[in-house]
Design a protein around this motif. Structure first.
Motif, PDB file in Angstrom:
ATOM      1  N   GLU A   3       0.811  -1.196   0.000  1.00  0.00           N
ATOM      2  CA  GLU A   3       0.000   0.000   0.000  1.00  0.00           C
ATOM      3  C   GLU A   3       0.852   1.257   0.000  1.00  0.00           C
ATOM      4  N   ARG A   4       1.921   1.264   0.755  1.00  0.00           N
ATOM      5  CA  ARG A   4       2.751   2.458   0.853  1.00  0.00           C
ATOM      6  C   ARG A   4       4.128   2.189   0.265  1.00  0.00           C
ATOM      7  N   VAL A   5       4.706   3.218  -0.337  1.00  0.00           N
ATOM      8  CA  VAL A   5       6.015   3.104  -0.958  1.00  0.00           C
ATOM      9  C   VAL A   5       6.930   4.182  -0.396  1.00  0.00           C
ATOM     10  N   LEU A   6       8.122   3.801  -0.050  1.00  0.00           N
ATOM     11  CA  LEU A   6       9.162   4.749   0.323  1.00  0.00           C
ATOM     12  C   LEU A   6      10.202   4.683  -0.781  1.00  0.00           C
ATOM     13  N   TRP A   7      10.426   5.784  -1.469  1.00  0.00           N
ATOM     14  CA  TRP A   7      11.380   5.839  -2.564  1.00  0.00           C
ATOM     15  C   TRP A   7      12.541   6.704  -2.113  1.00  0.00           C
ATOM     16  N   VAL A   8      13.705   6.100  -2.005  1.00  0.00           N
ATOM     17  CA  VAL A   8      14.899   6.816  -1.581  1.00  0.00           C
ATOM     18  C   VAL A   8      15.760   7.070  -2.810  1.00  0.00           C
ATOM     19  N   ARG A   9      16.037   8.330  -3.103  1.00  0.00           N
ATOM     20  CA  ARG A   9      16.889   8.690  -4.239  1.00  0.00           C
ATOM     21  C   ARG A   9      18.230   9.137  -3.690  1.00  0.00           C
ATOM     22  N   CYS A  10      19.290   8.610  -4.263  1.00  0.00           N
ATOM     23  CA  CYS A  10      20.623   8.844  -3.713  1.00  0.00           C
ATOM     24  C   CYS A  10      21.522   9.626  -4.659  1.00  0.00           C
ATOM     25  N   GLY A  11      20.959  10.282  -5.644  1.00  0.00           N
ATOM     26  CA  GLY A  11      21.718  11.168  -6.514  1.00  0.00           C
ATOM     27  C   GLY A  11      22.887  10.515  -7.230  1.00  0.00           C
ATOM     28  N   GLY A  12      22.765   9.243  -7.567  1.00  0.00           N
ATOM     29  CA  GLY A  12      23.830   8.566  -8.290  1.00  0.00           C
ATOM     30  C   GLY A  12      25.007   8.132  -7.431  1.00  0.00           C
ATOM     31  N   PHE A  55       9.910  -2.824   6.873  1.00  0.00           N
ATOM     32  CA  PHE A  55       9.431  -2.961   5.501  1.00  0.00           C
ATOM     33  C   PHE A  55       9.345  -4.428   5.113  1.00  0.00           C
ATOM     34  N   GLU A  56       8.289  -4.784   4.396  1.00  0.00           N
ATOM     35  CA  GLU A  56       8.117  -6.154   3.932  1.00  0.00           C
ATOM     36  C   GLU A  56       8.906  -6.416   2.668  1.00  0.00           C
ATOM     37  N   PHE A  57       9.156  -5.370   1.890  1.00  0.00           N
ATOM     38  CA  PHE A  57       9.826  -5.531   0.605  1.00  0.00           C
ATOM     39  C   PHE A  57      10.757  -4.349   0.351  1.00  0.00           C
ATOM     40  N   ILE A  58      11.983  -4.645  -0.049  1.00  0.00           N
ATOM     41  CA  ILE A  58      12.965  -3.610  -0.384  1.00  0.00           C
ATOM     42  C   ILE A  58      13.530  -3.924  -1.757  1.00  0.00           C
ATOM     43  N   TRP A  59      13.565  -2.934  -2.619  1.00  0.00           N
ATOM     44  CA  TRP A  59      14.135  -3.090  -3.957  1.00  0.00           C
ATOM     45  C   TRP A  59      15.318  -2.141  -4.072  1.00  0.00           C
ATOM     46  N   LEU A  60      16.498  -2.699  -4.222  1.00  0.00           N
ATOM     47  CA  LEU A  60      17.717  -1.917  -4.412  1.00  0.00           C
ATOM     48  C   LEU A  60      18.077  -1.987  -5.893  1.00  0.00           C
ATOM     49  N   ASP A  61      17.847  -0.902  -6.612  1.00  0.00           N
ATOM     50  CA  ASP A  61      18.078  -0.855  -8.054  1.00  0.00           C
ATOM     51  C   ASP A  61      19.448  -0.233  -8.328  1.00  0.00           C
ATOM     52  N   LEU A  62      20.403  -1.088  -8.677  1.00  0.00           N
ATOM     53  CA  LEU A  62      21.759  -0.637  -8.992  1.00  0.00           C
ATOM     54  C   LEU A  62      22.068  -0.802 -10.477  1.00  0.00           C
ATOM     55  N   ALA A  63      21.034  -1.017 -11.283  1.00  0.00           N
ATOM     56  CA  ALA A  63      21.229  -1.294 -12.711  1.00  0.00           C
ATOM     57  C   ALA A  63      21.809  -0.110 -13.472  1.00  0.00           C
TER      58      ALA A  63
END
Length: 124
Positions: free
Chosen positions: A1-10, A28-36
């Motif tokens: 239901e809720r999303v926390l989006w952390v932006r790290c400026g590259g 948090f039940e789910f964490i997505w670390l996008d390093l692509a």
């Protein structure tokens, strides 16, 4: 239901540190670390100990974590490993902005190796 989006400026170290704090919090039940989006050189600079810290932090918790990369890096610290490729994509220009209308994906299980390694996923 809720999303926390952390932006790290590259900054990859900030991205990994932020994800580590989220794992340790247990909130948090789910964490997505996008390093692509990071270069191979930048990804190679990450110590392998990061992946094991994530693994130990997730052990016994209700949290699931996905790390997306352009090449395998997590190795034996991963519980499961997949290769995802886009087979087809069609964009819609509805609502005055582009968004995927049709997305066809191919998901291949790399670890653990199942009896059949090919799985097709289509959606959106």
């Amino acid at each position: 239901e809720r999303v926390l989006w952390v932006r790290c400026g590259g900054d990859i170290s900030k991205a990994v540190l932020s994800a580590e704090h989220l794992v340790q919090s247990g909130l948090f039940e789910f964490i997505w670390l996008d390093l692509a989006g990071f270069s191979e050189h930048t990804l190679a600079s990450l110590p392998s100990s990061y992946w094991y810290r994530f693994k130990s932090g997730l052990s016994g918790s209700a949290t699931s974590m996905i790390v997306t990369l352009t090449s395998p890096r997590v190795r034996s610290a991963a519980h499961q490993s997949f290769r995802l490729s886009v087979n087809g994509l069609r964009w819609s220009d509805a609502f005055n902005f582009r968004m995927p209308e049709v997305l066809e994906l191919h998901l291949e299980c790399m670890r653990p190796v199942p009896a059949s390694t090919d799985m097709a996923v289509a959606g959106i």
